[in-house]
Design an enzyme around this catalytic site. Structure first.
Site, mmCIF file in Angstrom:
data_model
loop_
_atom_site.group_PDB
_atom_site.id
_atom_site.type_symbol
_atom_site.label_atom_id
_atom_site.label_comp_id
_atom_site.label_asym_id
_atom_site.label_seq_id
_atom_site.Cartn_x
_atom_site.Cartn_y
_atom_site.Cartn_z
ATOM 1 N N ARG A 206 25.412 32.616 41.743
ATOM 2 C CA ARG A 206 25.661 31.185 41.952
ATOM 3 C C ARG A 206 27.096 30.898 42.348
ATOM 4 N NH1 ARG A 206 22.573 30.490 38.337
ATOM 5 N NH2 ARG A 206 22.804 32.673 37.884
ATOM 6 N N THR A 207 28.073 31.556 41.772
ATOM 7 C CA THR A 207 29.448 31.173 42.103
ATOM 8 C C THR A 207 29.740 31.497 43.566
ATOM 9 O OG1 THR A 207 30.124 31.537 39.832
ATOM 10 C CG2 THR A 207 31.873 31.467 41.462
ATOM 11 N N LYS B 74 37.472 52.869 48.371
ATOM 12 C CA LYS B 74 38.306 53.948 48.918
ATOM 13 C C LYS B 74 39.645 54.018 48.191
ATOM 14 C CE LYS B 74 36.615 53.215 53.642
ATOM 15 N NZ LYS B 74 37.042 52.704 54.957
ATOM 16 N N HIS C 234 38.067 31.155 34.658
ATOM 17 C CA HIS C 234 37.081 30.832 35.680
ATOM 18 C C HIS C 234 37.245 29.338 35.996
ATOM 19 C CE1 HIS C 234 33.585 30.753 38.069
ATOM 20 N NE2 HIS C 234 32.692 31.254 37.242
ATOM 21 N N ARG D 185 36.581 37.232 42.981
ATOM 22 C CA ARG D 185 36.145 37.552 41.602
ATOM 23 C C ARG D 185 36.357 39.039 41.371
ATOM 24 N NH1 ARG D 185 30.581 35.850 38.696
ATOM 25 N NH2 ARG D 185 31.810 33.948 38.530
#
Ligand code: NCD
Length: 350
Positions: A51-52, A80, A129, A101
Site C-alpha cells: 500500500r505505501t 551488488k 514512517h 523504504r
C-alpha cells in the site's frame, strides 16, 4: 532543499496546511490533475510494501506526473553492494523526487543528505514512517474535526511499530492530548519515546488491558505485531495473538470512537468490525494518498524555491559506534557517525 525524514521535520502549521490541501485535493481532484505534469517520482523500496508504494505511485499519477522505481532490494544495485549514498546520488539524476523504504534505521537521513532532489522517508526500520502519520492525522481530523483534545489509544506492537512512533511524535505537539499505551509487557513503547511524552507534559498510561481502556478512547490505533523485527521468532509466536478487536469488545466504546490501523491487518481486528461505522481504516488508506499528493506538491514547490543541498547536521565522532544495532551507520560504507547536542545519533535519532 526540504526532505521529510521524521514527522518532527514539519511544524504544526505545516501539518495543518497539508491537511487543508489534502482535503481540497479530495474535493476538487480535477484542479490538481496536471499539477506535476513532466515530473517523475522514484519509489525505492528495499523492504516489502504494497500500500505505501502504490499509494505514492497513485498520488504522483493523479497529479499528472510519472513514476519509476523498484519494489525489492534484490532487483536493485544494493544486491551488488551499492551504498545508500550512491543510490541516492544516481537516482537524483533520473527523478525529481524520491520516496524510499529501507529496513535499516537512519537510511532516509543518509539518502536525503546525498540526493539532489527532495527525499521522503517511506519507512526506515522501526524508526519512523512520517507519511503514514500524515494519513493518520487527516483521518483523525476528518472524524473529529480537530486533532487536539482527544484521548488516543495505541494497541499492539508499540516497541517495533514505526507508525506508532511517528504518530506519537506528532501528537506530542498538539494541545490537550491524552495517550493510552496498550501492549504486552515485552512490546512496550521505547523508553526514549515515553520520556519525550513526559517532557512534553503529555499524560500517558501504560496498560495491557484493551477492554478496560476502550471506553475512555476517542481514537483506537490498532497495530500488527511486527514479525520481521523480532530477533527471536519464538517470542513473536507467543505474542502474535495478544489483541484481537471484536464487536463484543466495543460494547462500552464511545459512539464517536474512530478505529484506525495502518494496515496490513493480520488478525488484530476481526472482519466483523469492518461494518461498524467507527471503523476508519479503509478511509485512512484513501487519506494517505491525498496527504502524499499534498506532500509531493509542497516538497516540489519548496525545491523550486530553494535547491540548495539538504543540510548535514551534528558533530562527527569517527571512533564512536551507534548503540542501535540496526542503525545504518553499521553498514553504510565509510559513513562517519554524527551526534546532536543531546548525544543522539543524527541518523537513527536514538
Ligand atoms: C506499516 C509499516 O510499513 O510500517 N504499514 C504501512 O505502511 N501501510 C505498518 C505495518 O507494516 O504493520
Amino acid at each position: 532543499m526540504r526532505s521529510l525524514i521524521d514527522i518532527q521535520d514539519l511544524t504544526v502549521a505545516e501539518l495543518d496546511a497539508l491537511i487543508a490541501r489534502a482535503s481540497d485535493i479530495a474535493e476538487h481532484p480535477a484542479v490538481y490533475a496536471e499539477a506535476c505534469h513532466g515530473k517523475k517520482l522514484a519509489t525505492l523500496f528495499f523492504e516489502p510494501s504494497t500500500r505505501t508504494r502504490l499509494s505514492f505511485e497513485a498520488a504522483m499519477l493523479e497529479l499528472g506526473g510519472s513514476v519509476i522505481g523498484f519494489s525489492d532490494a534484490d532487483s536493485s544495485s544494493a544486491a551488488k553492494g551499492e551504498s545508500v549514498a550512491d543510490t541516492a546520488r544516481v537516482i537524483s539524476a533520473y527523478a525529481d523526487i524520491i520516496a524510499m523504504r529501507h529496513p535499516r534505521e537512519g537510511t532516509a537521513q543518509v539518502a536525503a543528505e546525498n540526493a539532489s532532489v527532495p527525499l521522503i522517508n517511506a519507512g526506515d526500520g522501526g524508526h519512523a514512517h512520517p507519511t503514514q502519520t500524515l494519513a493518520d492525522l487527516l483521518t483523525i481530523h476528518r472524524r473529529h474535526g480537530r486533532i487536539g483534545g482527544l484521548t488516543v489509544g495505541f494497541c499492539g506492537d508499540l516497541k517495533y511499530g514505526r507508525t506508532v512512533h511517528s504518530l506519537l511524535s506528532a501528537l506530542l505537539r498538539y494541545e490537550d492530548i491524552r495517550v493510552v499505551l496498550i501492549s504486552p509487557d515485552e512490546l512496550r513503547t521505547p523508553a526514549h519515546l515515553t520520556a519525550e511524552l513526559g517532557a512534553a507534559g503529555l499524560p500517558y498510561l501504560e496498560t495491557a488491558d484493551l477492554e478496560g481502556a476502550i471506553p475512555s478512547l476517542d481514537i483506537l490505533y490498532m497495530t500488527r505485531i511486527q514479525r520481521e523485527r523480532f530477533p527471536d521468532l519464538s517470542v513473536y509466536e507467543r505474542l502474535k495473538d495478544s489483541y484481537i478487536l471484536t464487536p463484543e469488545k466495543l460494547v462500552g466504546a464511545k459512539e464517536s470512537l474512530a478505529i484506525l490501523h495502518p494496515l496490513p491487518r493480520v488478525n488484530e481486528i476481526s472482519v466483523r468490525v469492518d461494518a461498524d461505522p467507527r471503523a476508519a481504516y479503509f478511509e485512512q488508506v484513501k487519506n494517505g494518498k491525498y496527504m502524499r499528493m499534498a506532500l509531493i506538491l509542497k516538497l516540489l514547490e519548496e525545491a523550486a524555491r530553494d535547491p540548495s543541498p539538504f543540510p548535514k547536521m551534528g558533530k562527527e565522532e569517527p571512533g564512536h559506534i551507534c548503540q542501535n544495532p540496526v542503525c545504518i551507520t553499521h553498514t553504510e560504507q565509510e559513513l562517519i557517525p554524527r551526534y546532536d547536542e543531546e548525544g543522539r545519533c543524527i541518523f537513527c535519532r536514538r
